[in-house]
Design a protein around this motif. Structure first.
Motif: not given
Length: 303
Positions: A82-95
């Motif tokens: 959903l975050q991918d669809m809503r935003s311009s690739y804003k988000g969080e990556l946990n590695i």
């Protein structure tokens, strides 16, 4: 669906202790106790066997754990998509990474990734053990990069690179000029028999590089003295650079440290000993567009 209920339950199962679970959740212990009592009343059975302050899962608890993990994983996947669809690739990556492995990889990756996805926050979790178990249990983790691994049900793996386990000597070591070219070796090859009496700085036997050292010594039928042991590859390399002994370390660590300390590097083993660096993630989990881009950049730089 009450996902908070699953998170509370998983915290208790993870810590096997109400106090520690409450601290992780930032709630009071009485609140967590009331939650557990209410949940067990709803389910009609005990989820945990109490032994003092230790909480061990019952059969009902183990079954509930499986469904709670699946429910949270599905919810996490949906939120990422959903975050991918809503935003311009804003988000969080946990590695997740083994300790200090991130220092030898991330500085190569991050500048390029940040240019593509400046709005994505990256959280690096350095974990000393059970990384694969944590990846299965903690749905917030997107994937892990590791080398000390055995296939685990529920995880998918992609090989990123083969790296050599290398011998490190001080430049003024008496044997530092004894390396010779050898087919299939990226570095001058050293006959390990020459170091049969030489002191070593090694990882512990339960670590991947520690097991590799034992494999090499068994292959050459030698038992050199071990002056120091550490779980820290950078520390082992630094001590070797100070002339305190020879050490064995994975190639990516050596490449990272070689700019800081004076060392000579050699291929060893017949054939040369290699390490598989892999990417692990939950099977059928959703990987966001920026997660896939991060993985592509890792492959490009390491492969």
């Amino acid at each position: 669906m009450d996902f908070q209920k699953f998170e509370y339950f998983l915290a208790i199962a993870r810590h096997q202790n109400l106090t520690k679970a409450a601290q992780e959740l930032y709630i009071s212990q009485p609140t967590l106790t009331k939650f557990l009592q209410k949940l067990e009343a709803e389910l009609g059975g005990r989820l945990f066997r109490r032994n003092g302050h230790t909480y061990n899962l019952t059969f009902l608890g183990r079954r509930y754990l499986e469904y709670a993990q699946k429910a949270l994983a599905l919810n996490q996947d949906w939120e990422k998509e959903l975050q991918d669809m809503r935003s311009s690739y804003k988000g969080e990556l946990n590695i997740a990474f083994p300790p200090l492995r991130s220092a030898s990889i991330i500085p190569q990756i991050l500048p390029e990734f940040h240019r593509i996805h400046p709005g994505v926050h990256i959280n690096l979790y350095e974990q000393s053990h059970l990384i694969q178990d944590n990846l299965l249990a903690d749905t917030k983790l997107d994937f892990a990069i590791l080398s000390n691994w055995q296939p685990l049900a529920g995880l998918s793996y992609e090989m990123l690179m083969l790296e050599e386990i290398l011998l490190i000597l001080h430049p003024e070591h008496p044997l530092s000029g004894k390396g010779v070219p050898k087919e299939g070796c990226k570095y001058p090859w050293m006959d390990l028999e020459l170091l049969a009496e030489n002191p070593f700085i090694l990882h512990f036997p339960d670590q991947n590089t520690g097991r590799a050292a034992k494999q090499l010594f068994d292959q050459y039928r030698i038992q050199p003295p071990v002056y120091f042991r550490s779980r820290n590859s950078q520390l082992c390399i630094q001590l070797a650079s100070q002339g305190l002994g020879a050490c064995l370390a994975p190639e990516t660590y050596v490449q990272h440290c070689g700019d800081f300390w004076p060392i000579r590097v050699f291929s060893v083993g017949n054939p040369p000993l290699v390490n598989q660096l892999v990417l692990a993630y939950r099977q059928n989990s959703y990987l966001s567009t920026y997660a896939q881009d991060f993985i592509s950049i890792v492959r490009k730089h390491l492969g």
